[in-house]
Design an enzyme around this catalytic site. Structure first.
Site, PDB file in Angstrom:
ATOM      1  N   THR A 373       0.843  -1.015  -0.046  1.00 45.35           N
ATOM      2  CA  THR A 373       0.067   0.009   0.103  1.00 45.35           C
ATOM      3  C   THR A 373       0.790   1.269  -0.002  1.00 45.35           C
ATOM      4  O   THR A 373       2.041   1.037   0.254  1.00 45.35           O
ATOM      5  CB  THR A 373      -0.708  -0.165   1.517  1.00 45.35           C
ATOM      6  OG1 THR A 373      -1.855  -1.211   1.218  1.00 45.35           O
ATOM      7  CG2 THR A 373      -1.380   1.277   1.580  1.00 45.35           C
ATOM      8  N   ASN A 393      -4.229  -3.431  -2.240  1.00 48.36           N
ATOM      9  CA  ASN A 393      -4.354  -4.265  -1.098  1.00 48.36           C
ATOM     10  C   ASN A 393      -2.970  -4.948  -1.222  1.00 48.36           C
ATOM     11  O   ASN A 393      -1.822  -4.510  -0.730  1.00 48.36           O
ATOM     12  CB  ASN A 393      -5.472  -5.062  -1.135  1.00 48.36           C
ATOM     13  CG  ASN A 393      -5.580  -5.997   0.148  1.00 48.36           C
ATOM     14  OD1 ASN A 393      -4.890  -5.516   0.909  1.00 48.36           O
ATOM     15  ND2 ASN A 393      -6.109  -7.129   0.232  1.00 48.36           N
ATOM     16  N   ASP A 415     -10.134  -7.947   2.093  1.00 48.75           N
ATOM     17  CA  ASP A 415     -10.255  -7.173   3.204  1.00 48.75           C
ATOM     18  C   ASP A 415     -11.553  -7.329   3.994  1.00 48.75           C
ATOM     19  O   ASP A 415     -11.817  -6.824   5.033  1.00 48.75           O
ATOM     20  CB  ASP A 415     -10.062  -5.670   2.702  1.00 48.75           C
ATOM     21  CG  ASP A 415      -8.608  -5.250   2.989  1.00 48.75           C
ATOM     22  OD1 ASP A 415      -7.769  -6.149   3.308  1.00 48.75           O
ATOM     23  OD2 ASP A 415      -8.269  -4.138   2.767  1.00 48.75           O
ATOM     24  N   SER A 444     -11.020  -1.212   6.525  1.00 53.16           N
ATOM     25  CA  SER A 444      -9.529  -0.859   6.172  1.00 53.16           C
ATOM     26  C   SER A 444      -8.867  -0.763   7.402  1.00 53.16           C
ATOM     27  O   SER A 444      -9.562  -0.100   8.356  1.00 53.16           O
ATOM     28  CB  SER A 444      -9.590   0.192   5.138  1.00 53.16           C
ATOM     29  OG  SER A 444      -8.441   0.659   5.008  1.00 53.16           O
ATOM     30  N   SER A 445      -7.615  -0.891   7.382  1.00 48.95           N
ATOM     31  CA  SER A 445      -6.587  -0.332   8.351  1.00 48.95           C
ATOM     32  C   SER A 445      -6.059   1.076   8.033  1.00 48.95           C
ATOM     33  O   SER A 445      -5.307   1.509   9.034  1.00 48.95           O
ATOM     34  CB  SER A 445      -5.565  -1.327   8.685  1.00 48.95           C
ATOM     35  OG  SER A 445      -6.431  -2.412   9.059  1.00 48.95           O
ATOM     36  N   GLY A 465       0.921  -1.328   5.410  1.00 49.22           N
ATOM     37  CA  GLY A 465       1.198  -2.313   6.330  1.00 49.22           C
ATOM     38  C   GLY A 465       0.062  -3.160   6.881  1.00 49.22           C
ATOM     39  O   GLY A 465      -0.038  -3.759   7.969  1.00 49.22           O
ATOM     40  N   GLY A 466      -1.198  -3.120   6.057  1.00 50.60           N
ATOM     41  CA  GLY A 466      -2.376  -3.683   6.598  1.00 50.60           C
ATOM     42  C   GLY A 466      -2.592  -3.481   7.934  1.00 50.60           C
ATOM     43  O   GLY A 466      -2.400  -2.147   8.331  1.00 50.60           O
TER      44      GLY A 466
HETATM   45  O1  DON Z   1      -7.038  -1.356   3.716  1.00 48.66           O
HETATM   46  C1  DON Z   1      -6.370  -1.914   4.298  1.00 48.66           C
HETATM   47  O2  DON Z   1      -6.119  -2.295   5.446  1.00 48.66           O
HETATM   48  C2  DON Z   1      -5.513  -3.010   3.506  1.00 48.66           C
HETATM   49  N1  DON Z   1      -6.184  -3.268   2.067  1.00 48.66           N
HETATM   50  C3  DON Z   1      -4.080  -2.296   3.410  1.00 48.66           C
HETATM   51  C4  DON Z   1      -3.278  -3.281   2.607  1.00 48.66           C
HETATM   52  C5  DON Z   1      -1.803  -2.746   2.866  1.00 48.66           C
HETATM   53  O3  DON Z   1      -1.467  -1.992   3.774  1.00 48.66           O
HETATM   54  C6  DON Z   1      -0.671  -3.742   2.477  1.00 48.66           C
HETATM   55  N2  DON Z   1       0.589  -3.149   2.698  1.00 48.66           N
HETATM   56  N3  DON Z   1       1.633  -3.094   2.895  1.00 48.66           N
END
Ligand code: DON
Length: 560
Positions: A373, A393, A415, A444-445, A465-466
């Protein structure tokens, strides 16, 4: 051997001075852009120097990253934009993907086995309806000042003429072209150079993407959602059993929302509301920490990390149960931040022992593979600030490049909770509140966030970073407010992450072995990984604007 005392004093003074000065941020007087890729930073900064505002610069950066940072920068994904205007007002633009009309609760469950399939992650069925192009047009139409065409120019040029592949991008392409991307001929063709891997220094040209960007430059988002791009995308989806139709594209809507606001030790916090789970988390965890002496042993101490981890563990239990799309489910934001509830959470923390996650449950409120992301932060000369986190994602999204269009599609459907109660790709357990439904937005995070001091803009930050995003943003703010670091030191500081389940405290490899031992003695199960999060942050400190890219990746900051 003993040094003469004068010499010892001098050495001590030098040591002290060294200890007092960590890595310095990039400093500028008027305006600043921080992104994870140099061409994008340059594009944004040029817009600011030419008199554009932060929203204009954000549009230029977002389209440039779609070209130069293809693993996460995107046209085929979505995200969040937090804006704080120079006059103190703020707004939040939700341009996240929405579930297509054909989506359904069990669409990723294999009827034969009852288990989730990989279709929420890879291929044509993994994508939500993309929001980035409409999101950028919406923000520009309402708040921008420079001509749209001008802002898309750097992206068109870089896609058409190409740019030199960096060492990091070459590595990423090697890893993924031999993996996920190899399953989709169009992606494989584009991200291989005449069938061979790109090496650092090679020029990557993307002619199909350049043509798509040219159409968007001339015709605006209408091309992407109703015009030639939309028609081609819908036809490609149909040919490959995908779920997104022309109607889904036509009906895509940006949602402007009220940012979530709170306080921490007298600082104002402006952050992301649901369908982000980040802002609620940051405010709840700050509330839990504020009433403790967690900072007493200093930054990175086992005591501080223990308290932070315990606050994280508790919030992520709530996240699993209560967070989802507020247009579909009731998200009890007020209850999750109620001081009595926050006090109860704080009082449940034992300063000397980790609470096993099995003993933590979401409050009764009635009475992670490398993924990608990207985040960028901008402050303009008028004092407007923009924080954008947007994504496909997973790294390179679903792996699918829309035929003839040159852009990758997201795998944001993962997600959602493809099977409520079972972990998704980030190991996150999520409940019915985040189950799949047509037109719904996946939880989402991502949480672009700003901090104010005395009513004035103080920090602008965010991260990929999810689930680690939420904790990364929290820890960075704490590093400045509680541990008195400059913006760069705060970004560089080792990070930790806890998400309730699995019951593991993830720490970066830079956390010292002694500290890890002390955390283990408290009962934490430690997992050491190379990297947690990837910040792009700005702090306004007196007359100076500090830009702090993340040294963990090729981030850059530029200002004037
Ligand atoms: O929206 C979210 O929480 C995830 N789709 C974010 C994914 C993400 O940060 C992947 N990255 N490093």
């Amino acid at each position: 051997m003993r040094f003469p005392s004068k010499c010892a004093a001098t050495l001590a003074a030098i040591a002290l001075a060294t200890a007092c000065f960590g890595r310095q941020p990039v400093r500028a007087r008027h305006a600043m852009v921080v992104t994870r890729e140099a061409h994008a930073t340059d594009a944004g900064e040029a817009v600011l120097e030419a008199g554009g505002n932060a929203i204009d610069a954000a549009v230029a950066v977002a389209f440039t990253l779609a070209v130069t940072h293809p693993s996460a920068g995107n046209l085929g994904g979505g995200g969040f934009m937090l804006i704080r205007f120079a006059d103190g007002r703020s707004t939040f633009i939700d341009f996240r993907e929405r579930a297509p009309k054909a989506a359904s609760h069990d669409m990723y469950i294999d009827p034969a086995t009852g288990k989730p399939t990989e279709e929420s992650l890879v291929g044509y069925r993994a994508s939500g309806v993309p929001g980035t192009v409409r999101g950028m047009e919406y923000a520009h139409g309402k708040f921008g000042s420079k001509p749209w065409k001008e802002l898309l120019e750097p992206a068109v040029r870089l896609a058409r003429d190409g740019f030199p592949v960096s060492y990091a991008l070459a590595q990423t392409l090697h890893g993924n072209v031999s993996g996920k991307l190899s399953r989709f001929p169009e992606s494989k063709r584009i991200f291989l150079k005449d069938g061979a891997f790109y090496e650092a220094g090679d020029t990557l040209q993307q002619p199909e993407l350049a043509r798509t960007l040219e159409r968007i430059r001339t015709r605006g988002a209408k091309d992407f959602y109703e015009g030639e791009t939309a028609q081609l995308l819908a036809a490609d989806m149909k040919d490959h059993g995908g779920t997104i139709t022309l109607d889904d594209l036509r009906n895509y809507k940006v949602i402007e929302r009220q940012p979530l606001e709170g306080q921490y030790k007298g600082y104002g916090i402006i952050t992301s509301p649901p369908p982000s789970s980040g802002g609620v988390g940051i405010l709840q965890m700050m509330g839990v920490l504020e009433g403790t002496d967690y900072a007493k042993d200093g930054a990175g101490s086992a005591y501080a990390l223990h308290y932070e981890a315990e606050a994280m563990r508790r919030y992520f239990a709530d996240r699993a149960e209560h967070l989802g799309d507020p247009d579909f489910v009731k998200v009890p934001v007020k209850a999750l931040l109620d001081p009595r509830y926050v006090t109860k959470l704080r009082e449940s923390i034992d300063p000397n022992h980790a609470t096993p996650s099995a003993e933590i449950h979401a409050g009764d409120l009635a009475p992670y593979e490398s993924a990608e992301t990207t985040h960028f932060s901008i402050v303009d000369a008028q004092g407007n600030a923009v924080a954008v986190t947007y994504t496909l994602n997973g790294i390179f999204g679903s792996g699918v490049t829309a035929t003839g269009l040159g852009f990758l599609l997201n795998n944001e459907m993962d997600d959602f909770a493809p099977k409520p109660g079972e972990p998704n790709v980030y190991g996150l357990i999520q409940g019915e509140a985040n189950a799949i439904a047509p037109h719904k937005t996946p939880l989402s995070s991502m949480c672009p966030t700003m901090v104010t001091q005395g009513g004035k803009l103080y920090m602008v930050l965010g991260s990929p970073g999810g689930p680690t995003i939420i904790n990364t943003v929290l820890e960075t703010i704490l590093n400045v407010i509680d541990f008195h670091m400059n913006m760069q030191e705060a970004v560089d500081q080792p990070r930790i992450h806890h998400q309730w389940l699995p019951d593991t405290l993830t720490v970066e490899k830079t956390v010292s072995p002694d500290t890890i031992r002390l955390l283990e003695q408290r009962g934490h199960q430690i997992r050491v990984i190379p990297q947690v999060g990837e910040l792009a942050a700005i702090r306004v400190e007196g007359q100076w604007i500090e830009g702090a890219p993340d040294g963990r990746v090729d981030g850059t900051a530029k200002g004037y």
